[in-house]
Enzyme design. Structure first.
Site, mmCIF file in Angstrom:
data_model
loop_
_atom_site.group_PDB
_atom_site.id
_atom_site.type_symbol
_atom_site.label_atom_id
_atom_site.label_comp_id
_atom_site.label_asym_id
_atom_site.label_seq_id
_atom_site.Cartn_x
_atom_site.Cartn_y
_atom_site.Cartn_z
ATOM 1 C CG HIS A 92 -97.464 -17.706 -4.614
ATOM 2 N ND1 HIS A 92 -98.385 -16.419 -3.624
ATOM 3 C CD2 HIS A 92 -96.549 -17.036 -4.640
ATOM 4 C CE1 HIS A 92 -97.809 -15.493 -3.584
ATOM 5 N NE2 HIS A 92 -95.844 -15.850 -4.028
ATOM 6 N NE ARG A 100 -103.373 -18.897 -5.357
ATOM 7 C CZ ARG A 100 -102.281 -19.353 -3.643
ATOM 8 N NH1 ARG A 100 -101.659 -18.673 -3.282
ATOM 9 N NH2 ARG A 100 -102.476 -20.644 -4.347
ATOM 10 C CE1 TYR A 129 -101.852 -23.297 -1.263
ATOM 11 C CE2 TYR A 129 -99.968 -24.750 -2.178
ATOM 12 C CZ TYR A 129 -100.504 -23.266 -2.248
ATOM 13 O OH TYR A 129 -100.768 -22.442 -2.875
HETATM 14 C C1 LIG Z 1 -90.136 -10.544 3.835
HETATM 15 C C2 LIG Z 1 -90.563 -11.921 2.924
HETATM 16 N N1 LIG Z 1 -91.414 -13.375 3.022
HETATM 17 C C3 LIG Z 1 -91.515 -14.360 2.344
HETATM 18 C C4 LIG Z 1 -91.642 -14.107 0.751
HETATM 19 C C5 LIG Z 1 -92.000 -14.836 0.226
HETATM 20 N N2 LIG Z 1 -93.110 -14.766 -0.204
HETATM 21 C C6 LIG Z 1 -93.550 -14.018 -1.113
HETATM 22 S S1 LIG Z 1 -95.319 -13.836 -1.892
HETATM 23 C C7 LIG Z 1 -95.110 -14.299 -0.337
HETATM 24 C C8 LIG Z 1 -97.009 -14.649 0.478
HETATM 25 C C9 LIG Z 1 -97.866 -13.856 0.747
HETATM 26 O O1 LIG Z 1 -99.121 -13.643 0.666
HETATM 27 P P1 LIG Z 1 -99.762 -12.454 0.230
HETATM 28 O O2 LIG Z 1 -99.789 -11.837 1.183
HETATM 29 O O3 LIG Z 1 -101.558 -12.988 1.221
HETATM 30 O O4 LIG Z 1 -100.302 -11.915 -0.429
HETATM 31 P P2 LIG Z 1 -101.107 -13.131 -2.160
HETATM 32 O O5 LIG Z 1 -98.983 -13.229 -2.778
HETATM 33 O O6 LIG Z 1 -101.688 -13.890 -1.319
HETATM 34 O O7 LIG Z 1 -101.699 -12.011 -3.013
HETATM 35 C C10 LIG Z 1 -94.398 -15.167 0.498
HETATM 36 C C11 LIG Z 1 -94.319 -15.350 2.113
HETATM 37 C C12 LIG Z 1 -91.649 -12.356 0.690
HETATM 38 N N3 LIG Z 1 -91.118 -12.456 -0.932
HETATM 39 N N4 LIG Z 1 -90.650 -11.756 1.198
#
Ligand SMILES: Cc1ncc(C[n+]2csc(CCOP(=O)(O)OP(=O)(O)O)c2C)c(N)n1
Ligand SMILES: [Mg+2]
Length: 357
Positions: A261, A257, A270
């Protein structure tokens, strides 16, 4: 890095044993899809800073892993997105204006502003609405695939999710069900090394994410997610096997990425810029362009024309979308039930009644 499938070499030539041998037209279409997503991301991040949209989640660095995978699917297949795949919806034919209307949440937004910006849906293209809680889309995708099997429909479902999602219970339940019932599902894990501020080393003690699949009884393959041909090849092969009744496959696309985010995130708090620079040097669009040039299908003139064309299309879509009014207030009450129950009708009437003092 553990070995991953790659096809495009540094000089733009390809591994002849693995090259999917795209026609010039398809090869350029893939490049256009990746370029569109990149340019759109940069324009939308700027639009968010100007206060014209509320939120945006860019896909910078992941263009090959998203557009390459979407291109490998047939129109009757389903795509179940995470939230970082506007490029997949656009490859499916979603009009840019409709995408912009969703980002704004106006009256022409297919979901009337009820979803967060970036939570696109494109029904005509079998592109499912986004389910925000991390990982929840994975059992949905397996359910759709299982329904296809029950109905005897020879299609497949591609589901996108991130490295962070592999820590959810939904991921494990979905993988288990898919393995036992041999559903026609292609699990596409975009391992972009981060889940907001949590690095992948904190998600798992496994050496790879792909190696989780054999525990559920099916294949996991690791591909270089910065190589669009490798992603296209692996996804196409997995989808074909799924359609032919050979069950699910998990693909781990190793990518990065490059951006924040989302528009609400500042990654400099971070992670180290030197890590980002390392991955930026592997830019999937620059790499794919070398492949096109090596094949004799691309040059500076075509690049300039493409950039101009995409830039103009986005400008036009923004202008048209910004002309649409906000959703009418009564839409707060519609689409909740097939037939509006009395209590909701009462609430609507009270809400819409002129308020005297
Ligand atoms: C159950 C839940 N916990 C926390 C969040 C907040 N949140 C949104 S995206 C994310 C990270 C997801 O990371 P990843 O699966 O690696 O996908 P990326 O964003 O890197 O594409 C979090 C913690 C959420 N949407 N749902
Ligand atoms: Mg991630």
């Amino acid at each position: 890095m553990v070995d991953a499938l790659h096809i495009i070499r540094d000089d733009g030539s390809t591994d002849p044993r693995l090259d999917p041998e795209l026609s010039e037209e398809d090869a350029v279409r893939l490049y256009r899809g990746m370029s569109l997503q990149r340019i759109l991301d940069n324009r939308m991040l700027a639009l968010q800073r100007q206060g014209r949209i509320g939120f945006y989640g860019p896909s910078l660095g992941q263009e090959a892993a998203i557009v390459g995978a979407a291109m490998a699917m047939e129109p009757e297949d389903w795509i179940v997105p995470q939230y970082r795949e506007p490029g997949a919806a656009l490859i499916r034919g979603m009009p840019l204006k409709e995408l912009l209307c969703q980002l704004i949440g106006n009256a022409e937004d297919p979901v009337h502003g009820r979803q967060m910006p970036c939570h696109y849906v494109y029904r005509k293209g079998n592109y499912l609405s986004i389910s925000s809680p991390v990982g929840t889309q994975i059992p949905h995708a397996v359910g759709i695939a299982w329904a296809m099997r029950l109905r005897g429909e020879p299609h497949a479902v591609l589901v996108f999710f991130g490295d962070g999602a592999t820590s959810t219970a939904d991921f494990h339940a979905a993988m288990n069900f898919a393995g036992v019932f041999r559903t026609p599902t292609v699990f596409l894990c975009n391992n972009n090394q981060w889940a907001i501020s949590v690095p992948v080393a904190r998600q798992t003690a496994s050496a790879t994410l792909a190696q989780k699949a054999p525990a559920y009884g099916f294949d996991g393959v690791r591909v270089d997610g910065m190589d669009a041909l490798a992603v296209f090849r692996a996804t196409g092969d997995a989808a074909r096997r799924a359609r032919e009744g050979h069950g699910p496959t998990m693909i781990e696309a190793v990518t990065y990425r490059l951006g924040p985010h989302s528009s609400s995130d500042d990654p400099s708090r971070y992670r180290d810029e030197s890590e980002v620079a390392l991955w930026r040097a592997r830019d999937p669009i620059a790499r794919y362009r070398r492949y096109l040039e090596h094949a004799g299908w691309w040059d500076d003139g075509r690049e300039a024309r493409l950039e101009q064309e995409i830039g103009d299309e986005i400008t036009r879509a923004i202008q048209e979308a910004e002309r649409a009014p906000p959703p009418a207030v009564e839409t707060l009450f519609t689409d909740v039930y097939a037939e509006m129950p009395d209590h909701l009708r009462d609430q609507r009437d009270a809400f819409l009644a002129p308020r005297g003092r």
